[in-house]
Design a protein around this motif. Structure first.
Motif, PDB file in Angstrom:
ATOM      1  N   GLN A 120      -3.059   7.641  -0.896  1.00  0.00           N
ATOM      2  CA  GLN A 120      -1.783   6.960  -0.437  1.00  0.00           C
ATOM      3  C   GLN A 120      -0.567   7.055  -1.362  1.00  0.00           C
ATOM      4  O   GLN A 120       0.680   6.929  -0.815  1.00  0.00           O
ATOM      5  CB  GLN A 120      -1.998   5.458  -1.187  1.00  0.00           C
TER       6      GLN A 120
ATOM      7  N   GLN B 242      -8.026  -5.721  11.245  1.00  0.00           N
ATOM      8  CA  GLN B 242      -8.473  -4.441  10.662  1.00  0.00           C
ATOM      9  C   GLN B 242      -9.550  -4.667   9.799  1.00  0.00           C
ATOM     10  O   GLN B 242     -10.798  -4.155   9.765  1.00  0.00           O
ATOM     11  CB  GLN B 242      -7.412  -3.681  10.086  1.00  0.00           C
TER      12      GLN B 242
ATOM     13  N   PHE C  93      -9.521   6.472   4.682  1.00  0.00           N
ATOM     14  CA  PHE C  93      -9.260   4.978   5.065  1.00  0.00           C
ATOM     15  C   PHE C  93      -8.058   4.352   4.990  1.00  0.00           C
ATOM     16  O   PHE C  93      -7.617   4.079   6.095  1.00  0.00           O
ATOM     17  CB  PHE C  93     -10.300   4.096   4.364  1.00  0.00           C
ATOM     18  N   PRO C  94      -7.204   4.789   3.927  1.00  0.00           N
ATOM     19  CA  PRO C  94      -5.729   4.202   3.654  1.00  0.00           C
ATOM     20  C   PRO C  94      -5.117   4.790   4.983  1.00  0.00           C
ATOM     21  O   PRO C  94      -4.193   3.941   5.467  1.00  0.00           O
ATOM     22  CB  PRO C  94      -5.336   4.323   2.454  1.00  0.00           C
TER      23      PRO C  94
ATOM     24  N   SER D 190      -5.908  -4.405  -0.272  1.00  0.00           N
ATOM     25  CA  SER D 190      -5.116  -3.790  -0.931  1.00  0.00           C
ATOM     26  C   SER D 190      -4.570  -2.706  -0.608  1.00  0.00           C
ATOM     27  O   SER D 190      -3.464  -2.088  -0.886  1.00  0.00           O
ATOM     28  CB  SER D 190      -5.958  -3.423  -2.357  1.00  0.00           C
ATOM     29  N   GLN D 191      -5.368  -1.997   0.370  1.00  0.00           N
ATOM     30  CA  GLN D 191      -4.761  -0.738   1.013  1.00  0.00           C
ATOM     31  C   GLN D 191      -3.871  -1.396   2.309  1.00  0.00           C
ATOM     32  O   GLN D 191      -3.614  -0.392   3.283  1.00  0.00           O
ATOM     33  CB  GLN D 191      -5.892  -0.009   1.468  1.00  0.00           C
ATOM     34  N   GLY D 192      -3.708  -2.679   2.449  1.00  0.00           N
ATOM     35  CA  GLY D 192      -2.678  -3.053   3.621  1.00  0.00           C
ATOM     36  C   GLY D 192      -3.290  -3.423   5.092  1.00  0.00           C
ATOM     37  O   GLY D 192      -2.798  -3.461   5.988  1.00  0.00           O
TER      38      GLY D 192
ATOM     39  N   GLU E 133      -6.051   5.826   7.859  1.00  0.00           N
ATOM     40  CA  GLU E 133      -6.721   5.085   9.121  1.00  0.00           C
ATOM     41  C   GLU E 133      -5.828   3.798   9.539  1.00  0.00           C
ATOM     42  O   GLU E 133      -5.531   3.602  10.405  1.00  0.00           O
ATOM     43  CB  GLU E 133      -8.252   4.892   9.048  1.00  0.00           C
ATOM     44  N   LEU E 134      -5.636   2.946   8.337  1.00  0.00           N
ATOM     45  CA  LEU E 134      -5.118   1.655   8.585  1.00  0.00           C
ATOM     46  C   LEU E 134      -3.606   1.789   9.046  1.00  0.00           C
ATOM     47  O   LEU E 134      -3.087   1.171   9.597  1.00  0.00           O
ATOM     48  CB  LEU E 134      -5.309   1.128   7.143  1.00  0.00           C
ATOM     49  N   ARG E 135      -3.077   2.899   8.532  1.00  0.00           N
ATOM     50  CA  ARG E 135      -1.672   3.064   8.853  1.00  0.00           C
ATOM     51  C   ARG E 135      -1.540   3.568   9.899  1.00  0.00           C
ATOM     52  O   ARG E 135      -0.349   3.816  10.794  1.00  0.00           O
ATOM     53  CB  ARG E 135      -1.105   4.324   7.822  1.00  0.00           C
TER      54      ARG E 135
ATOM     55  N   PRO F  99       0.716  -1.327   0.069  1.00  0.00           N
ATOM     56  CA  PRO F  99      -0.116   0.065  -0.091  1.00  0.00           C
ATOM     57  C   PRO F  99       0.784   1.242  -0.018  1.00  0.00           C
ATOM     58  O   PRO F  99       0.372   2.493  -0.363  1.00  0.00           O
ATOM     59  CB  PRO F  99      -0.794  -0.083   1.252  1.00  0.00           C
TER      60      PRO F  99
END
Lengths: 268, 252
Positions: free
Chosen positions: A167, B163, A115-116, B156-158, A118-120, A91
């Protein structure tokens, strides 16, 4: 985050393709037996180029894109990202924009776009700032608090593009992102995408079955054939950039698009 | 005046009318006052019971209800998620769940008392037993409905597996779960009350059985009213959560 702050072209040398498929063969099993979806496919997308993949349905172009995305492990062959073989989603270097936008319906535009991040584990204030910036880039800053069902198909797709761009990917893979839209909206979206891309100039691999769209957007169009899925021809699109929608009426454009059309037709 | 306000006024008027008729019938002696004491008398008894410490029994029962509901929901989702891992396991589990959902739970109460005794554990355990199958079943249904494209997008966004569960699976099954939670809550309240009625020295269920046996109908009615109120309030809280989901849901 540090790596993403650098200019995208500064990563690796210009000779290393941003993303590459080497000797990809993919089989899957159905009730009728084994299907050879892709046979010995080799593709390399140079850094900062816009590449499209076109082909008839069943040629495996979407499977190839999912393999490039690291979401589908190929039966044989390897995927190289910025010069090294890394498996799985990456990602921080690679983003995917899917068919049908793929927004989380219970989240607002802003929360979808961020969202991307937030995941990080990026803190909320920071992701909201970046999320609003990304929405502004696709002209949807005033729709930040809307839910996907309250947006039109074109708007949803713009949110999805904004989410991919947040991203800051070196490589952006797009799987028929505008396929579900009507022709007018589709070309509008293409034009907006090019305007955005002219500012970023990362590497894009764009899957579509619309030849006008492929010609208009790309530096190179890869034409695939079906049964088994393989690469038939690479066509360089040497139209000047930046391109506006009027370019689609020029003789050179029509000539290139017709060449693609004949290549696809020749398979039937 | 909007239709909604008018509807509410009509409903309120109906209940006030009902109370009046009840009061009049019991005052003139049509209803036997020892079997159906009038609203005024019940109200008086209610005030007295609260002074005598009804709040303590309410707290006991409410604690059991909330504890067993929390265990049933968390445990039910976990079990449902585990059972959804393999299609074969799901199939076997569904047969067992159908059995659990269709038998009267009160049959098992004596068995529970033999196993866990008659303390708090028995009430909570029986409340959980009464309601968790509904949550397990809803979890299995909810998970089967999760859009795989959304899961792939998150991947795809890891997103890590955890999660993915908490940010895609759980929110997409929340509407189904909330619907099930309302049914589970009713079953759970019933379970706790029956357990208290069967063997207990405190709590609303104990009061119901005690007042019933001693022919104290006015007191019985007060407790019934309190239980009803608890049921309505808990149900409305869950319905409020459900309504919050409406904005993003398609076709609402």
């Amino acid at each position: 985050m540090q790596a993403n702050a650098e200019p995208i072209t500064a990563r690796g040398t210009a000779e290393v393709p941003a993303i590459e498929a080497r000797g990809i063969t993919h089989r899957y099993h159905t009730a009728q037996g084994e299907v050879l979806a892709l046979e010995d496919v080799n593709v390399a997308a140079p850094q900062g180029k816009f590449i499209s993949i076109v082909g008839p349905s069943g040629c495996g172009k979407s499977s190839l894109l999912m393999i490039l995305a690291g979401l589908l492990p190929p039966s044989e062959g390897e995927r190289l990202l910025l010069g090294s073989a890394r498996s799985g989603p990456q990602p921080r270097d690679l983003a995917v924009a899917f068919q049908d936008a793929c927004l989380l319906p219970w989240r607002t535009s802003l929360d979808n776009v961020s969202f991307p991040l937030e995941l990080r584990g990026v803190p909320k204030a920071e992701r909201n700032t970046q999320g609003r910036e990304a929405l502004a880039k696709v002209g949807l800053e005033s729709f930040a608090d809307r839910y996907p069902r309250e947006l039109s198909g074109g708007m949803r797709q713009r949110v999805a593009v904004a989410r991919a761009l947040i991203q800051k990917p070196a490589v952006l893979l797009m799987d028929e992102p505008f396929g579900a839209l009507d022709e007018q909206t589709r070309m509008d979206m293409g034009e907006q995408l090019l305007t955005l891309w002219d500012q970023i100039r990362n590497t894009v691999v764009f899957v579509t079955h619309n030849l006008t769209e492929a010609t208009y957007l790309s530096d190179e169009v890869i034409v695939m054939a079906a049964h088994p899925g393989r690469i038939l021809e690479r066509v360089t699109i040497d139209l000047p950039r930046p391109r506006s929608i009027e370019i689609t009426e020029t003789e050179q454009f029509i000539h290139l698009r017709n060449r693609l059309w004949r290549l696809i037709r020749s398979q039937e | 005046m909007t239709t909604k306000v008018r509807e509410r006024l009509v409903t309120a008027g109906f209940f006030v009318g009902l109370l009046l008729v009840w009061e009049v019938l019991s005052d003139v002696g049509v209803l036997n006052p020892s079997l159906a004491p009038g609203p005024r008398q019940v109200l008086g008894t209610g005030v007295m019971l609260f002074e005598e410490g009804l709040l303590y029994d309410m707290r006991v029962t409410l604690t059991y209800i909330l504890a067993s509901f929390a265990i049933a929901v968390v445990g039910g989702v976990l079990i449902g998620a585990l059972l959804s891992v393999s299609a074969t396991v799901t199939q076997v589990a569904e047969g067992f769940l159908t059995f659990l959902l269709s038998i009267p739970k009160s049959l098992f109460l004596p068995l529970f008392i033999l196993i866990v005794g008659i303390g708090a554990a028995q009430k909570i355990a029986f409340g959980v037993f009464s309601s968790f199958a509904v949550i397990v079943a809803a979890t299995i249904v909810g998970l089967a409905q999760v859009d795989h494209d959304l899961v792939r997008m998150a991947r795809s966004q890891g997103a890590t597996p955890l999660q993915i569960f908490f940010k895609t699976h759980l929110p997409s099954m929340t509407p189904t779960l909330l619907e099930a939670a309302r049914i589970a809550m009713i079953l759970n309240i019933t379970g706790v009350l029956i357990a208290e009625m069967y063997a207990s020295r405190e709590g609303l269920g104990y009061l119901v059985s005690n007042y019933g046996q001693n022919f104290q109908v006015d007191r019985l009615l007060v407790v019934i009213f309190v239980v009803t109120t608890i049921g309505i309030v808990l149900n409305e809280i869950l319905r409020g959560l459900e309504l919050r989901q409406e904005r993003w849901r398609e076709g609402t």
